[in-house]
Design an enzyme around this catalytic site. Structure first.
Site, PDB file in Angstrom:
ATOM      1  N   GLY A 128      43.121  48.715  38.230  1.00  0.00           N
ATOM      2  CA  GLY A 128      43.042  48.810  39.697  1.00  0.00           C
ATOM      3  C   GLY A 128      41.971  47.890  40.256  1.00  0.00           C
ATOM      4  O   GLY A 128      40.912  48.369  40.671  1.00  0.00           O
ATOM      5  N   SER A 130      42.984  44.556  42.277  1.00  0.00           N
ATOM      6  CA  SER A 130      43.434  43.911  43.519  1.00  0.00           C
ATOM      7  C   SER A 130      43.738  44.910  44.619  1.00  0.00           C
ATOM      8  O   SER A 130      44.195  46.024  44.364  1.00  0.00           O
ATOM      9  CB  SER A 130      44.705  43.100  43.256  1.00  0.00           C
ATOM     10  OG  SER A 130      44.506  42.216  42.201  1.00  0.00           O
ATOM     11  N   GLU A 247      40.520  39.557  29.408  1.00  0.00           N
ATOM     12  CA  GLU A 247      41.897  39.412  29.901  1.00  0.00           C
ATOM     13  C   GLU A 247      42.394  37.990  29.638  1.00  0.00           C
ATOM     14  O   GLU A 247      43.569  37.757  29.411  1.00  0.00           O
ATOM     15  CB  GLU A 247      41.931  39.713  31.411  1.00  0.00           C
ATOM     16  CG  GLU A 247      43.335  39.675  32.008  1.00  0.00           C
ATOM     17  CD  GLU A 247      43.379  40.016  33.496  1.00  0.00           C
ATOM     18  OE1 GLU A 247      42.327  40.368  34.063  1.00  0.00           O
ATOM     19  OE2 GLU A 247      44.474  39.925  34.077  1.00  0.00           O
ATOM     20  N   ASN A 388      46.387  29.733  39.531  1.00  0.00           N
ATOM     21  CA  ASN A 388      46.117  28.384  39.007  1.00  0.00           C
ATOM     22  C   ASN A 388      45.248  27.569  39.963  1.00  0.00           C
ATOM     23  O   ASN A 388      44.454  26.739  39.518  1.00  0.00           O
ATOM     24  CB  ASN A 388      47.443  27.673  38.714  1.00  0.00           C
ATOM     25  CG  ASN A 388      48.050  28.189  37.416  1.00  0.00           C
ATOM     26  OD1 ASN A 388      47.621  29.225  36.879  1.00  0.00           O
ATOM     27  ND2 ASN A 388      49.027  27.479  36.884  1.00  0.00           N
ATOM     28  N   GLU A 389      45.379  27.830  41.284  1.00  0.00           N
ATOM     29  CA  GLU A 389      44.524  27.084  42.237  1.00  0.00           C
ATOM     30  C   GLU A 389      43.062  27.457  42.012  1.00  0.00           C
ATOM     31  O   GLU A 389      42.178  26.601  42.034  1.00  0.00           O
ATOM     32  CB  GLU A 389      44.923  27.419  43.685  1.00  0.00           C
ATOM     33  CG  GLU A 389      46.260  26.833  44.123  1.00  0.00           C
ATOM     34  CD  GLU A 389      47.453  27.604  43.566  1.00  0.00           C
ATOM     35  OE1 GLU A 389      47.284  28.778  43.192  1.00  0.00           O
ATOM     36  OE2 GLU A 389      48.548  27.020  43.495  1.00  0.00           O
TER      37      GLU A 389
HETATM   38  C1  LIG Z   1      53.068  40.131  38.493  1.00  0.00           C
HETATM   39  C2  LIG Z   1      51.670  40.459  38.924  1.00  0.00           C
HETATM   40  C3  LIG Z   1      50.963  41.443  38.230  1.00  0.00           C
HETATM   41  C4  LIG Z   1      49.691  41.780  38.642  1.00  0.00           C
HETATM   42  N1  LIG Z   1      49.046  42.827  38.017  1.00  0.00           N
HETATM   43  C5  LIG Z   1      47.849  43.245  38.487  1.00  0.00           C
HETATM   44  C6  LIG Z   1      47.229  44.407  37.951  1.00  0.00           C
HETATM   45  O1  LIG Z   1      47.752  45.050  37.036  1.00  0.00           O
HETATM   46  N2  LIG Z   1      46.061  44.820  38.474  1.00  0.00           N
HETATM   47  C7  LIG Z   1      45.431  44.140  39.484  1.00  0.00           C
HETATM   48  O2  LIG Z   1      44.341  44.550  39.894  1.00  0.00           O
HETATM   49  N3  LIG Z   1      46.006  43.035  40.035  1.00  0.00           N
HETATM   50  C8  LIG Z   1      47.197  42.585  39.562  1.00  0.00           C
HETATM   51  N4  LIG Z   1      47.803  41.480  40.129  1.00  0.00           N
HETATM   52  C9  LIG Z   1      47.168  40.838  41.281  1.00  0.00           C
HETATM   53  C10 LIG Z   1      46.635  39.435  40.999  1.00  0.00           C
HETATM   54  O3  LIG Z   1      45.407  39.510  40.324  1.00  0.00           O
HETATM   55  C11 LIG Z   1      46.503  38.745  42.369  1.00  0.00           C
HETATM   56  O4  LIG Z   1      47.818  38.555  42.866  1.00  0.00           O
HETATM   57  C12 LIG Z   1      45.819  37.401  42.253  1.00  0.00           C
HETATM   58  O5  LIG Z   1      44.461  37.557  41.962  1.00  0.00           O
HETATM   59  C13 LIG Z   1      45.944  36.597  43.578  1.00  0.00           C
HETATM   60  O6  LIG Z   1      45.524  37.369  44.660  1.00  0.00           O
HETATM   61  P1  LIG Z   1      46.456  37.565  45.961  1.00  0.00           P
HETATM   62  O7  LIG Z   1      47.807  37.983  45.517  1.00  0.00           O
HETATM   63  O8  LIG Z   1      45.704  38.450  46.889  1.00  0.00           O
HETATM   64  O9  LIG Z   1      46.598  36.126  46.590  1.00  0.00           O
HETATM   65  P2  LIG Z   1      45.513  35.370  47.473  1.00  0.00           P
HETATM   66  O10 LIG Z   1      44.169  35.497  46.852  1.00  0.00           O
HETATM   67  O11 LIG Z   1      45.686  35.786  48.888  1.00  0.00           O
HETATM   68  O12 LIG Z   1      45.991  33.881  47.313  1.00  0.00           O
HETATM   69  C14 LIG Z   1      47.153  33.366  47.999  1.00  0.00           C
HETATM   70  C15 LIG Z   1      47.294  31.890  47.632  1.00  0.00           C
HETATM   71  O13 LIG Z   1      46.124  31.178  48.097  1.00  0.00           O
HETATM   72  C16 LIG Z   1      45.486  30.501  47.008  1.00  0.00           C
HETATM   73  N5  LIG Z   1      44.031  30.575  47.168  1.00  0.00           N
HETATM   74  C17 LIG Z   1      43.291  31.690  47.433  1.00  0.00           C
HETATM   75  N6  LIG Z   1      41.978  31.383  47.497  1.00  0.00           N
HETATM   76  C18 LIG Z   1      41.882  30.042  47.255  1.00  0.00           C
HETATM   77  C19 LIG Z   1      40.801  29.119  47.170  1.00  0.00           C
HETATM   78  N7  LIG Z   1      39.545  29.522  47.316  1.00  0.00           N
HETATM   79  N8  LIG Z   1      41.076  27.815  46.896  1.00  0.00           N
HETATM   80  C20 LIG Z   1      42.369  27.390  46.707  1.00  0.00           C
HETATM   81  N9  LIG Z   1      43.438  28.219  46.788  1.00  0.00           N
HETATM   82  C21 LIG Z   1      43.211  29.527  47.037  1.00  0.00           C
HETATM   83  C22 LIG Z   1      45.927  31.266  45.762  1.00  0.00           C
HETATM   84  O14 LIG Z   1      45.878  30.448  44.605  1.00  0.00           O
HETATM   85  C23 LIG Z   1      47.353  31.652  46.113  1.00  0.00           C
HETATM   86  O15 LIG Z   1      48.240  30.580  45.861  1.00  0.00           O
HETATM   87  C24 LIG Z   1      49.071  41.103  39.730  1.00  0.00           C
HETATM   88  C25 LIG Z   1      49.790  40.089  40.406  1.00  0.00           C
HETATM   89  C26 LIG Z   1      51.062  39.776  40.017  1.00  0.00           C
HETATM   90  C27 LIG Z   1      51.804  38.706  40.788  1.00  0.00           C
END
Ligand SMILES: Cc1cc2nc3c(=O)[nH]c(=O)nc-3n(C[C@H](O)[C@H](O)[C@H](O)COP(=O)(O)OP(=O)(O)OC[C@H]3O[C@@H](n4cnc5c(N)ncnc54)[C@H](O)[C@@H]3O)c2cc1C
Length: 402
Positions: A128, A130, A247, A388-389
């Site tokens: 837990g 995100s 991780e 990846n970003e």
């Molecule tokens: C299939 C899947 C399983 C997951 N499982 C878990 C889980 O079990 N537990 C958990 O806690 N989380 C989990 N996650 C969450 C995951 O860790 C987040 O989706 C991830 O960290 C990205 O955060 P976000 O989705 O809020 O996107 P955002 O942080 O909002 O990013 C959106 C886009 O903006 C880009 N971006 C953001 N900030 C920057 C920056 N500073 N510079 C350049 N680009 C940027 C990102 O690369 C992305 O392309 C999971 C996600 C997926 C898709």
């Protein structure tokens, strides 16, 4: 740097290969081949127990905590043989993530309570971290934990999202805000929460592949004993980062991609294009060769990193390079697999994944089952585990010395 395998390494490979051939139940292997990503929970649990009895369930853990304490090279060999055997992946949240946090920072009581059930596979965990609005910028998380009047419990309110396998989990490790003062990283605590606590609710998120792996987790006045906090209050960020380091081990996914490349060649040898095997089409052949070369380069970079880790160095920013390249190669392989089966990729037949009885007429050959689901689900590989970003930012900062 020595990248050849020693006679001991080769003997270890033989031991793993023989074990997999003898002990992986055929029905579990079959489910793993068909579903690519996840097999039903009861199969995961059964396979976990078989590995536990062999003493192979925690490759990286120290022996004193019940692990194998294998060298990075042994782990690499194990991964390869594991993939070659097409064994299903185990739930990673217990062994790979919370386990190392527990034996490093947990109290004696926490260790005794949780470590045995993580090792024997009785208890499933989820992560837990995100929240809506707090993914890449994780430290901005808002889920609040306040001490109650007795000061023996936290009362937790808030929401987590993208929580993989929360619907199968018995416990969740969660980051919560315990202070709003100072830097945002300094007001976070790390709690272990029993999923059956009143006020905790799990809601499914169905992903683009049609599967249910992801969830939202809601906390409404959830009472969590202070004794379930890891380490000190407001120092949760330190433990959270330690966990993320674990991780990201094995993040390049080399063994899995090598297996996918073999499968791609197999299918392209069976599928026809204008009456000839697809693999003989010069255009397709060059695409397969191109991804194969990228995979080879990735494997060598991975081995180079393992060699450095074996000699006591930190993988450092190399793990960001491995994450980016590893997910790019995996996604390219998935796309080529799609191309190799053409329009047979389109039908959505979830019943076929697990050999369930269904009145749908099967479309396409057996080898096309599950490929589209895997392709769609793994689009997310470049997002989870640190997008990846964000990895590119880390590399740029390292190069510029920021
Ligand atoms: C299939 C899947 C399983 C997951 N499982 C878990 C889980 O079990 N537990 C958990 O806690 N989380 C989990 N996650 C969450 C995951 O860790 C987040 O989706 C991830 O960290 C990205 O955060 P976000 O989705 O809020 O996107 P955002 O942080 O909002 O990013 C959106 C886009 O903006 C880009 N971006 C953001 N900030 C920057 C920056 N500073 N510079 C350049 N680009 C940027 C990102 O690369 C992305 O392309 C999971 C996600 C997926 C898709």
């Amino acid at each position: 740097m020595d990248m050849t395998f020693s006679p001991e390494d080769e003997a270890f490979r033989e031991e793993v290969r023989t074990f997999m051939a003898e002990k992986l139940p055929p029905e579990i292997r079959e489910a793993s081949i068909r579903s690519h990503s996840y097999v039903p929970k009861e199969y995961t649990r059964r396979w976990h127990k078989i590995l536990f009895e062999q003493g192979w369930v925690a490759p990286s853990w120290p022996k004193e905590h019940g692990g194998c304490e294998w060298s990075p090279v042994q782990k690499h060999i194990y991964d390869e043989e594991y993939q070659n055997a097409q064994a299903p992946r185990l739930s990673s949240f217990g062994i790979t993530m919370i386990g190392p946090v527990l034996y490093t920072f947990g109290t004696e009581a926490q260790k005794q309570h949780h470590i045995p059930s993580i090792l024997n596979g009785e208890i499933f965990w989820c992560q837990g971290y995100s929240e809506p609005g707090s993914g890449s910028d994780l430290a901005s998380l808002q889920t609040r934990a306040m001490l109650d009047d007795s000061r023996e419990n936290y009362i937790v309110n808030g929401q987590k999202i993208w929580t993989s396998h929360a619907h199968h989990a018995d416990w969740i490790f969660a980051l919560v805000r315990t202070s709003t003062e100072g830097k945002k990283q300094e007001g976070i605590s790390f709690l272990l929460i029993d999923m059956s606590t009143p006020g905790l609710e799990v809601k499914p998120i169905i992903s683009i592949d049609g599967g249910h792996y992801l969830n939202e987790v809601y906390f409404t006045d959830v009472k969590v004993p202070v004794a379930n906090r890891i380490g000190e209050e407001n120092l949760g960020w330190t433990y959270a980062k330690y966990l993320l380091g674990h991780e990201r081990t094995g993040i390049a996914g080399v063994a899995k991609s090598k297996r996918k490349l073999e499968k791609l060649k197999e299918i392209a040898g069976l599928e026809q294009d204008s009456g000839e095997p697809l693999i003989d089409d010069p255009n397709f052949k060059s695409k397969v060769a191109s991804v194969g070369i990228k995979l080879q380069a990735l494997e060598i970079t991975n081995l180079r990193t393992l060699s450095a880790v074996s000699s006591g160095k930190s993988p450092g920013d190399a793990s960001s390079i491995l994450k980016i390249r590893g997910t790019e190669v995996e996604q390219e392989l998935n796309e080529l697999l799609m191309q190799s089966i053409g329009y047979y990729a389109h039908p959505y037949q979830p019943g076929r994944l697990f050999n369930q009885q269904s009145n749908m007429i099967p479309v396409g050959s057996d080898h096309s089952v599950g490929l589209m689901e895997e392709h769609l689900l793994r689009r997310a590989a470049s997002i989870y585990g640190g997008s990846n970003e964000i990895q590119k930012n880390i590399i740029a900062k390292a190069i510029m010395g920021l």
